[in-house]
Design a protein around this motif. Structure first.
Motif, PDB file in Angstrom:
ATOM      1  N   VAL A 166       0.836  -1.206   0.000  1.00  0.00           N
ATOM      2  CA  VAL A 166       0.000   0.000   0.000  1.00  0.00           C
ATOM      3  C   VAL A 166       0.871   1.258   0.000  1.00  0.00           C
ATOM      4  N   LEU A 167       1.977   1.249   0.778  1.00  0.00           N
ATOM      5  CA  LEU A 167       2.873   2.405   0.786  1.00  0.00           C
ATOM      6  C   LEU A 167       3.506   2.620  -0.577  1.00  0.00           C
ATOM      7  N   LYS A 168       3.851   1.538  -1.253  1.00  0.00           N
ATOM      8  CA  LYS A 168       4.433   1.660  -2.590  1.00  0.00           C
ATOM      9  C   LYS A 168       3.424   2.245  -3.576  1.00  0.00           C
ATOM     10  N   ALA A 169       2.162   1.787  -3.475  1.00  0.00           N
ATOM     11  CA  ALA A 169       1.118   2.341  -4.347  1.00  0.00           C
ATOM     12  C   ALA A 169       0.886   3.818  -4.038  1.00  0.00           C
ATOM     13  N   GLN A 170       0.919   4.183  -2.766  1.00  0.00           N
ATOM     14  CA  GLN A 170       0.771   5.595  -2.398  1.00  0.00           C
ATOM     15  C   GLN A 170       1.911   6.432  -2.975  1.00  0.00           C
ATOM     16  N   HIS A 171       3.126   5.891  -2.927  1.00  0.00           N
ATOM     17  CA  HIS A 171       4.294   6.616  -3.443  1.00  0.00           C
ATOM     18  C   HIS A 171       4.216   6.777  -4.962  1.00  0.00           C
ATOM     19  N   GLU A 172       3.821   5.743  -5.651  1.00  0.00           N
ATOM     20  CA  GLU A 172       3.755   5.807  -7.105  1.00  0.00           C
ATOM     21  C   GLU A 172       2.640   6.728  -7.594  1.00  0.00           C
ATOM     22  N   ASN A 173       1.560   6.814  -6.850  1.00  0.00           N
ATOM     23  CA  ASN A 173       0.443   7.674  -7.245  1.00  0.00           C
ATOM     24  C   ASN A 173       0.565   9.096  -6.703  1.00  0.00           C
ATOM     25  N   GLY A 174       1.662   9.360  -5.977  1.00  0.00           N
ATOM     26  CA  GLY A 174       1.874  10.703  -5.445  1.00  0.00           C
ATOM     27  C   GLY A 174       0.940  11.084  -4.313  1.00  0.00           C
ATOM     28  N   TYR A 233       7.066   5.216   1.859  1.00  0.00           N
ATOM     29  CA  TYR A 233       7.792   4.137   1.194  1.00  0.00           C
ATOM     30  C   TYR A 233       9.189   4.624   0.833  1.00  0.00           C
ATOM     31  N   ASN A 234      10.188   3.797   1.100  1.00  0.00           N
ATOM     32  CA  ASN A 234      11.582   4.130   0.811  1.00  0.00           C
ATOM     33  C   ASN A 234      11.937   3.604  -0.575  1.00  0.00           C
ATOM     34  N   ASP A 235      11.930   4.487  -1.545  1.00  0.00           N
ATOM     35  CA  ASP A 235      12.247   4.109  -2.929  1.00  0.00           C
ATOM     36  C   ASP A 235      13.765   4.154  -3.099  1.00  0.00           C
ATOM     37  N   THR A 236      14.387   2.983  -3.136  1.00  0.00           N
ATOM     38  CA  THR A 236      15.853   2.917  -3.230  1.00  0.00           C
ATOM     39  C   THR A 236      16.362   3.343  -4.602  1.00  0.00           C
ATOM     40  N   SER A 237      15.485   3.358  -5.604  1.00  0.00           N
ATOM     41  CA  SER A 237      15.939   3.770  -6.936  1.00  0.00           C
ATOM     42  C   SER A 237      16.287   5.254  -6.988  1.00  0.00           C
ATOM     43  N   LEU A 238      15.829   6.018  -6.020  1.00  0.00           N
ATOM     44  CA  LEU A 238      16.100   7.456  -5.983  1.00  0.00           C
ATOM     45  C   LEU A 238      17.328   7.787  -5.146  1.00  0.00           C
ATOM     46  N   ASP A 239      17.963   6.786  -4.580  1.00  0.00           N
ATOM     47  CA  ASP A 239      19.149   7.044  -3.762  1.00  0.00           C
ATOM     48  C   ASP A 239      20.323   7.466  -4.638  1.00  0.00           C
ATOM     49  N   ILE A 240      21.163   8.352  -4.129  1.00  0.00           N
ATOM     50  CA  ILE A 240      22.346   8.846  -4.846  1.00  0.00           C
ATOM     51  C   ILE A 240      23.587   8.354  -4.114  1.00  0.00           C
ATOM     52  N   GLU A 241      24.457   7.700  -4.844  1.00  0.00           N
ATOM     53  CA  GLU A 241      25.699   7.205  -4.252  1.00  0.00           C
ATOM     54  C   GLU A 241      26.776   8.289  -4.338  1.00  0.00           C
ATOM     55  N   LEU A 242      27.357   8.602  -3.219  1.00  0.00           N
ATOM     56  CA  LEU A 242      28.390   9.627  -3.138  1.00  0.00           C
ATOM     57  C   LEU A 242      29.690   9.004  -2.643  1.00  0.00           C
TER      58      LEU A 242
END
Length: 288
Positions: A154-162, A206-215
């Motif tokens: 449900v959190l993932k669906a909330q994140h994808e739908n904004g 929801y923690n979307d790991t695809s948006l993480d930036i590696e530094l």
């Protein structure tokens, strides 16, 4: 004079002396007694008016009290029903109950027929209650979440739908022990403390790991070692401009100033002298 008339006159005088027909006027009471009687009459009248107004107010209060008292009983009973249905939902007792069954389990007896009819009409309209085709009730949670797996979905669906996150208070109505579930899902979710209606709460995202930036570690160490506590925003902006880095401005939307409308200046016409007989200008002559 006729002796007979004299005799009748004497008899009349004797009779008048024995029985006086003129009534004597009673003596007037003293002024003090008159004042006392007027004061007593005024006091009795005022007492009657006060007693009447008090009785009227009491009757009005008694007439209004049953309605307000019955409304309070109705709403408190409905709150008890909703809370009981929520407890049954958290305990995984999801089979519906009829109105009489709910009243029996809550041990609520002695309701008037009017209150029962009001509850039977109001409970199906409550947004936290589901009513089936048989008229039985069960709790309606805001989200269909039963555990950790469904929460992440449900959190993932909330994140994808904004739609953002979900409050912990809302999760507590969906399933039991929501706090422990959040602790187990820390890598997959982000928990942010917040305040809603002056009450402390937590927002879960929801923690979307695809948006993480590696530094690189060097950049992280430089970022952490640079101290700007002694500088304000203006000095930082000047320093960046000296190094050739411009600051982005005018990103915020401009606010339109809706002030009072300006009055238009009234243009006054100059007084112009009227000229008559302009069509006779070529004929008329000036002899001055």
């Amino acid at each position: 004079m006729d002796p007979e008339l004299l005799r009748q006159r004497a008899a009349f005088q004797k009779h008048a002396a024995r029985t006086s027909s003129v009534q004597q006027r009673p003596a007037a009471p003293p002024p003090a007694q008159i004042q006392k009687s007027l004061y007593a009459e005024f006091r009795d009248t005022k007492k009657k008016k006060t007693t009447k107004s008090d009785a009227t107010k009491k009757a009005e209060m008694e007439a209004a009290a049953p309605g307000s008292q019955s409304n309070a009983i109705n709403f408190s009973t409905m709150a008890k029903v909703v809370d009981y249905l929520k407890k049954r939902h958290l305990a995984r007792q999801n089979w519906p109950l009829g109105f009489s069954e709910v009243m029996d389990e809550l041990q609520i007896y002695g309701l008037s027929k009017k209150s029962e009819l009001w509850l039977q009409e109001a409970l199906p309209k409550n947004e936290k209650i589901i009513t089936d085709e048989n008229g039985k009730f069960r709790f309606r949670p805001k989200y269909k979440i039963t555990g950790e797996k469904s929460l992440v979905e449900v959190l993932k669906a909330q994140h994808e739908n904004g739609r953002g996150g979900i409050l912990l208070s809302e999760l507590n109505e969906c399933f039991a022990n929501a706090d422990k579930c959040l602790d187990a899902l820390v890598p997959s979710i982000i928990v942010v403390p917040t305040v809603i209606n002056k009450r402390k709460d937590k927002a879960v995202f929801y923690n979307d790991t695809s948006l993480d930036i590696e530094l690189a570690d060097d950049f992280k160490s430089l970022w952490r070692n640079v101290s700007v506590d002694h500088l304000d925003e203006k000095k930082i902006e000047e320093y960046l401009q000296k190094k050739g880095i411009d600051v982005m401005k005018d990103l915020a939307p401009k606010r339109l100033y809706n002030g009072p409308p300006k009055r238009k200046a009234i243009k006054r016409k100059l007084d112009q002298k009227k000229v008559h007989n302009q069509h006779m200008g070529d004929v008329l002559e000036d002899y001055e």
